[in-house]
Design an enzyme around this catalytic site. Structure first.
Site, mmCIF file in Angstrom:
data_model
loop_
_atom_site.group_PDB
_atom_site.id
_atom_site.type_symbol
_atom_site.label_atom_id
_atom_site.label_comp_id
_atom_site.label_asym_id
_atom_site.label_seq_id
_atom_site.Cartn_x
_atom_site.Cartn_y
_atom_site.Cartn_z
ATOM 1 N N GLN A 113 0.856 -1.198 0.000
ATOM 2 C CA GLN A 113 0.000 0.000 0.000
ATOM 3 C C GLN A 113 0.882 1.234 0.000
ATOM 4 O O GLN A 113 0.389 2.350 -0.069
ATOM 5 C CB GLN A 113 -0.877 0.018 1.259
ATOM 6 N N HIS A 131 -1.609 1.412 -4.180
ATOM 7 C CA HIS A 131 -2.000 2.828 -4.018
ATOM 8 C C HIS A 131 -1.159 3.765 -4.879
ATOM 9 O O HIS A 131 -1.026 4.945 -4.558
ATOM 10 C CB HIS A 131 -1.907 3.228 -2.533
ATOM 11 N N CYS A 139 -1.280 12.942 -16.228
ATOM 12 C CA CYS A 139 -2.150 14.079 -16.503
ATOM 13 C C CYS A 139 -3.477 13.893 -15.762
ATOM 14 O O CYS A 139 -4.049 12.808 -15.753
ATOM 15 C CB CYS A 139 -2.388 14.190 -18.007
ATOM 16 N N GLY A 207 3.042 -4.449 8.944
ATOM 17 C CA GLY A 207 3.060 -2.990 9.107
ATOM 18 C C GLY A 207 1.873 -2.260 8.526
ATOM 19 O O GLY A 207 2.032 -1.145 8.028
HETATM 20 P P1 OAD Z 1 -1.240 3.117 8.948
HETATM 21 O O1 OAD Z 1 -0.537 4.342 9.385
HETATM 22 O O2 OAD Z 1 -2.727 3.100 8.993
HETATM 23 O O3 OAD Z 1 -0.730 1.873 9.815
HETATM 24 C C1 OAD Z 1 0.632 1.647 10.028
HETATM 25 C C2 OAD Z 1 0.797 0.375 10.820
HETATM 26 O O4 OAD Z 1 2.206 0.131 10.951
HETATM 27 C C3 OAD Z 1 0.214 0.395 12.230
HETATM 28 O O5 OAD Z 1 -0.547 -0.776 12.444
HETATM 29 C C4 OAD Z 1 1.469 0.393 13.137
HETATM 30 O O6 OAD Z 1 1.263 -0.316 14.362
HETATM 31 C C5 OAD Z 1 2.445 -0.341 12.261
HETATM 32 N N1 OAD Z 1 3.873 -0.092 12.563
HETATM 33 C C6 OAD Z 1 4.458 1.005 13.102
HETATM 34 N N2 OAD Z 1 5.790 0.843 13.180
HETATM 35 C C7 OAD Z 1 6.056 -0.374 12.681
HETATM 36 C C8 OAD Z 1 7.241 -1.127 12.475
HETATM 37 N N3 OAD Z 1 8.436 -0.646 12.793
HETATM 38 N N4 OAD Z 1 7.142 -2.375 11.924
HETATM 39 C C9 OAD Z 1 5.927 -2.874 11.587
HETATM 40 N N5 OAD Z 1 4.773 -2.218 11.756
HETATM 41 C C10 OAD Z 1 4.828 -0.984 12.295
HETATM 42 O O7 OAD Z 1 -0.689 2.789 7.477
HETATM 43 P P2 OAD Z 1 -1.314 1.825 6.372
HETATM 44 O O8 OAD Z 1 -1.993 0.658 6.995
HETATM 45 O O9 OAD Z 1 -0.252 1.566 5.398
HETATM 46 O O10 OAD Z 1 -2.876 5.663 1.489
HETATM 47 O O11 OAD Z 1 -2.408 2.779 5.733
HETATM 48 C C11 OAD Z 1 -3.089 2.424 4.551
HETATM 49 C C12 OAD Z 1 -3.235 3.588 3.619
HETATM 50 O O12 OAD Z 1 -3.805 4.706 4.317
HETATM 51 C C13 OAD Z 1 -1.934 4.112 3.067
HETATM 52 O O13 OAD Z 1 -1.505 3.411 1.935
HETATM 53 C C14 OAD Z 1 -2.237 5.540 2.755
HETATM 54 C C15 OAD Z 1 -3.134 5.914 3.902
HETATM 55 O O14 OAD Z 1 -4.073 6.909 3.627
HETATM 56 C C16 OAD Z 1 -2.191 6.293 0.468
HETATM 57 O O15 OAD Z 1 -1.083 6.735 0.623
HETATM 58 C C17 OAD Z 1 -2.877 6.394 -0.827
#
Ligand code: OAD
Length: 267
Positions: A113, A131, A139, A207
């Site tokens: 993602q 994503h 564009c 993560g």
């Molecule tokens: P989140 O910020 O929602 O979640 C991040 C996760 O990483 C959490 O569950 C944390 O506990 C975990 N975390 C933190 N440090 C870590 C580490 N060192 N090792 C492993 N895990 C760790 O991010 P996403 O789930 O990626 O969209 O969010 C999904 C989407 O929401 C993203 O792709 C983004 C956002 O809006 C776009 O950018 C288009």
């Protein structure tokens, strides 16, 4: 970035997880922002440091926001791109690349993602971006891809205050190549991700908070297909409803897992 953990790291990989990877031939790995946290890239939903705690996604990550304020939205994304250029893949990214080359693994595909390029820079062989990417642009009107200046060349000189360039084809504004809230995932990438999950005998979910659909459907789809799913995350909240989970940060977990897998012995 690492929140809600009382347990001390490092903990060794659960032996069941090691067994499952040893038995797997095809592995689907779903990654989220936590994968890049130890490279210094902020996650999105961390209560204090997260992107969406510091910036309003409604003003930065929707098509309507871009239409209202193209220069502001473009320059915020370019600032993020510049920060990522300055980051490097962490031990977790590198271990995932190495896992893909273990001799019994037929395929290990990373379905990410993340809009950074750290899996690519770690040279993971198969990466699907659900994503989009900060390193792509297109564009906003005709959809034609628009080349961005080379990362190496621009990491010091990128002017994040500059507004969006104009499309070479139709002259309309170029937008960042990322999927914003309210937009559909790219069809090809979604189909590839589903097909990878359908063929996998093991899925690692690393993560991600699992709060964003439809990406969060992938582990559910895998479970329905009797694929073994492991969640690797330092935060207990991200574990549910996983029955197989390892509370550990990716930069510790993946190299530790790789070390165990490389120990010669019964397979
Ligand atoms: P989140 O910020 O929602 O979640 C991040 C996760 O990483 C959490 O569950 C944390 O506990 C975990 N975390 C933190 N440090 C870590 C580490 N060192 N090792 C492993 N895990 C760790 O991010 P996403 O789930 O990626 O969209 O969010 C999904 C989407 O929401 C993203 O792709 C983004 C956002 O809006 C776009 O950018 C288009």
């Amino acid at each position: 970035m690492i929140s809600n953990h009382e347990q001390s790291f490092p903990s060794p990989p659960p032996s069941k997880l090691v067994q499952h990877v040893r038995a797997a031939r095809r592995i689907a790995v779903l990654t989220g922002a936590g994968m890049s946290a130890e490279s210094g890239v902020p996650t999105f939903r961390d209560a204090r440091q997260g992107m969406w705690a510091r910036f309003d996604p409604a003003k930065l990550a929707t098509r309507q926001a871009f239409e209202r304020d193209p220069a502001g939205v473009w320059s915020w994304h370019q600032g993020h791109r510049r920060d990522i250029m300055r980051a490097t893949p962490n031990a977790g990214h590198l271990a995932l690349r190495e896992m893909a080359h273990l001799d019994w693994i037929e395929d290990l595909t990373v379905i990410t993602q993340n809009i950074d390029d750290l899996h690519e820079r770690a040279r993971s062989p198969n990466v699907i971006h659900l994503h989009g990417s900060l390193f792509a642009a297109q564009c906003s009107s005709c959809g034609k891809p628009h080349p961005l200046p080379d990362c190496e060349a621009t990491s010091k000189s990128l002017d994040v205050q500059e507004g969006p360039p104009k499309c070479n084809c139709c002259g309309q504004m170029v937008r960042p190549g990322v999927i914003w809230f309210g937009e559909n995932l790219p069809e090809r990438e979604w189909m590839d991700a589903m097909s990878c999950v359908e063929q996998a005998d093991l899925m690692l979910v690393i993560g991600t908070s699992g709060r964003v659909q439809p990406a969060a459907l992938l582990p559910e789809a895998a479970r329905r297909l009797d694929c073994v799913v492991w969640v690797i995350n330092p935060d207990r909240e991200a574990m549910r409803p996983a029955d197989r989970s390892w509370r550990a940060p990716a930069g510790h977990a993946m190299p530790a897992l790789l070390r165990e897998l490389r120990v010669p012995g019964c397979r």
